[in-house]
Design an enzyme around this catalytic site. Sequence first.
Site, short mmCIF file in Angstrom:
data_model
loop_
_atom_site.label_atom_id
_atom_site.label_comp_id
_atom_site.label_asym_id
_atom_site.label_seq_id
_atom_site.Cartn_x
_atom_site.Cartn_y
_atom_site.Cartn_z
N VAL A 81 0.75 -1.33 0.08
CA VAL A 81 0.01 -0.13 -0.11
C VAL A 81 0.75 1.36 0.08
O VAL A 81 0.44 2.42 -0.27
CB VAL A 81 -0.90 -0.07 1.25
CG1 VAL A 81 -0.19 0.18 2.57
CG2 VAL A 81 -2.12 0.97 1.06
N TYR A 82 2.26 1.06 0.46
CA TYR A 82 2.99 2.39 0.42
C TYR A 82 3.07 2.90 -1.06
O TYR A 82 3.57 2.49 -2.10
CB TYR A 82 4.27 2.09 0.86
CG TYR A 82 4.30 1.71 2.40
CD1 TYR A 82 3.23 1.97 3.28
CD2 TYR A 82 5.55 1.00 2.82
CE1 TYR A 82 3.35 1.39 4.63
CE2 TYR A 82 5.58 0.76 4.28
CZ TYR A 82 4.29 1.03 5.16
OH TYR A 82 4.44 0.46 6.36
N SER A 83 2.49 4.09 -1.22
CA SER A 83 2.53 4.55 -2.66
C SER A 83 1.72 3.77 -3.82
O SER A 83 2.14 3.81 -4.92
CB SER A 83 3.89 4.89 -3.29
OG SER A 83 4.57 5.99 -2.42
N PHE A 84 0.93 2.80 -3.00
CA PHE A 84 0.10 2.10 -4.04
C PHE A 84 1.12 1.23 -4.85
O PHE A 84 0.99 1.14 -6.15
CB PHE A 84 -0.80 2.57 -4.82
CG PHE A 84 -1.95 3.13 -3.88
CD1 PHE A 84 -2.80 2.24 -3.18
CD2 PHE A 84 -2.17 4.60 -3.69
CE1 PHE A 84 -3.91 2.78 -2.33
CE2 PHE A 84 -3.00 4.98 -2.98
CZ PHE A 84 -4.02 4.22 -2.14
#
Length: 327
Positions: free
Chosen positions: A58-61
Amino acid sequence: MEYVKFGATGMRVSRLCLGMMTYGSKDWRPWILDEHEARPIFKRALEAGINYFDTADVYSFGASEEVLGRLVRSLGADREHLIIATKVCQPMGEDMNERGLSRKHIMASIDRSLTRLQMDYVDLYQIHRWDYETQIEETMEALHDVVRAGKARYVGASSMFAWQFVKAQYTARQHGWSRFVSMQNHYNLIYREEEREMIPCCVDLGVAILPWSPMARGFFAGNRRTGDWGETLRGRTDTFGQSMYYRDEDFVIAECVQAIARERGFSGSQIALAWLLNKSYVTSPIIGASRMQHLDEAIATLDIRLSEEQVRALEEPYRLHPILGHS
């Protein structure tokens, strides 16, 4: 660099883990560094002997995983010498099945993460919070199958209640499935509720403890304020941090940190991190670094020793907090 055993496993990790949430795409958060900006910091981490890097889908998708994979390759780092961790659970799209810890989402997510990382496996695959809508049996069996398929060496968990963690461990043990070897939980001088149940539980089970937000998302730097959130871009735009910190008693603790920092000649962030590293049960805090100075100071903190009197002074102002960081 110091290295420690990863809980009860035979794996050894650097005493500090570089969190990769800071690197990816500014479209996700305005304070994120792109690959070009992250490269010298990541290179310095490798040179300093850090071998453990933590990210999440989910970090920066997904962009954080992509940056990590490209940096490992472009800098010629030996993949077998690195410990790479990522996570699954948080929403990755609008569809109802693009989130959570169902077998469907876990199996799809590990493949997508490996593609973005350009790797055949991760060393640690972690559930990124508890999924109240999926039976734990489904989750633990799916994670076990990820390990059996060679796509992850170990599985770990993140912030949850101790009863949930024990339920997951018991379920895995009952069926002969892979158990969690680590707990990545919210733990720092401002938020110490984990000392009540989760940390004693992990110590008893031989589980690695990997605090996230060890320096309270920059709160100990001395530049945070009530009302306008402080001087930095991250302080002003970090709504997650704003929701967890900034209580009156949090500033009391921050001032105690600053007082000892002035006395010892270090930064407030270093004193806060040194307090955490002083705890024998802490394996490897997940540090963030948006500037080279942040990384260098964190590495230098490994040599800081606090006196018993200083530890008492830092801990005394703590007051009961609501549960923070489980969602």
